[in-house]
Structure formats: C-alpha cells, structure tokens
Design an enzyme around this catalytic site. Structure first.
Site, PDB file in Angstrom:
ATOM      1  CE1 TYR A  16      -3.366   2.864   0.683  1.00 50.77           C
ATOM      2  CE2 TYR A  16      -1.845   3.469   2.431  1.00 50.77           C
ATOM      3  CZ  TYR A  16      -2.915   3.772   1.621  1.00 50.77           C
ATOM      4  OH  TYR A  16      -3.546   4.983   1.743  1.00 50.77           O
ATOM      5  CD  GLU A  38      -3.081  10.750   6.954  1.00 49.90           C
ATOM      6  OE1 GLU A  38      -3.102  10.819   8.205  1.00 49.90           O
ATOM      7  OE2 GLU A  38      -2.107  10.328   6.327  1.00 49.90           O
ATOM      8  CD1 TRP A  46      -1.330   4.545   8.785  1.00 47.78           C
ATOM      9  CD2 TRP A  46      -3.189   4.715   7.577  1.00 47.78           C
ATOM     10  NE1 TRP A  46      -1.404   5.826   8.287  1.00 47.78           N
ATOM     11  CE2 TRP A  46      -2.544   5.952   7.542  1.00 47.78           C
ATOM     12  CE3 TRP A  46      -4.404   4.585   6.893  1.00 47.78           C
ATOM     13  CZ2 TRP A  46      -3.035   7.045   6.847  1.00 47.78           C
ATOM     14  CZ3 TRP A  46      -4.900   5.679   6.192  1.00 47.78           C
ATOM     15  CH2 TRP A  46      -4.212   6.884   6.178  1.00 47.78           C
TER      16      TRP A  46
END
Length: 122
Positions: A16, A38, A46
């Site tokens: 990623y 974000e 994440w």
C-alpha cells in the site's frame, strides 16, 4: 491496479505504501479521499481504516465532494449507523465540513491539490 488490504498477506502494508501512499497525488478526488481517511485514522491504526476503505467509498459517494457537501442531518444520522465506516459523529461531520471547505477553496481559484502541494513548493 489492485491494492491489497492489511492482513491479507505479509507485506500488504508495504505494498500500500509503495504503490499508493508513497506516490505523489495530483487528482483532487484522490487527495480528498486521503484527507478523509487520514482524519478517520486519528487515534486508530491504518489497518483499521484500510480494512474499511471500500465502506468509506460506498458510504461517502466515492468521495464526491459536491455530494458530500450537501449531506443533511438525516444523511449524517444514517452514516452513524453504517458499520462499514468508523461511526464517530465528529469524524463523519468533519468529512462533510472538509468537503464544503474544499469546494470553497476551489471556488477561490485553487483546489486541494494546489493547496497541499504549495507547502512543499510543488
């Protein structure tokens, strides 16, 4: 290009990062998507957000700022019941407010891409 989610196999996080996050973004919709992800990630991992990425795309009209900017209280309430995203009222509202702000920025003659890249002189 298919991007694997975390946990699918070893190295998915690196995949990623190297193929998507580590690549300069010049597309406004993609930039907005990263901004929203974000914000959703704040206080979380994440892995948690990327596992829900498709849920975010579905819930937030594929990150279409014009549509999101018009979300009303009923739509926000509906999103708070969507298990495909992080159901935090402040994070959902910030997505709507960020869409509205991004459109104002665009109306002023700039856009998200120009705004963010200006911090590093393009």
């Amino acid at each position: 290009m298919t991007i694997r989610c975390f946990g699918d196999e070893p190295g998915a996080m690196r995949d990623y990062h190297d193929r998507e996050w580590g690549v300069p973004v010049l597309d406004e919709r993609k930039m907005f998507e990263f901004l929203i992800l974000e914000g959703a990630q704040a206080g979380l991992s994440w892995a948690t957000i990327l596992k829900r990425r498709e849920g975010y795309r579905r819930a937030f009209d594929d990150f279409d700022m014009e549509k999101i900017a018009r979300y009303d209280e009923a739509r926000i309430a509906s999103l708070l019941g969507d298990k495909g995203i992080i159901r935090n009222r402040l994070k959902v509202r910030s997505t709507v407010q960020n869409a509205q702000a991004a459109l104002k920025l665009r109306d002023s003659g700039s856009g998200l891409v120009e705004f963010f890249w200006a911090f590093v002189d393009g």
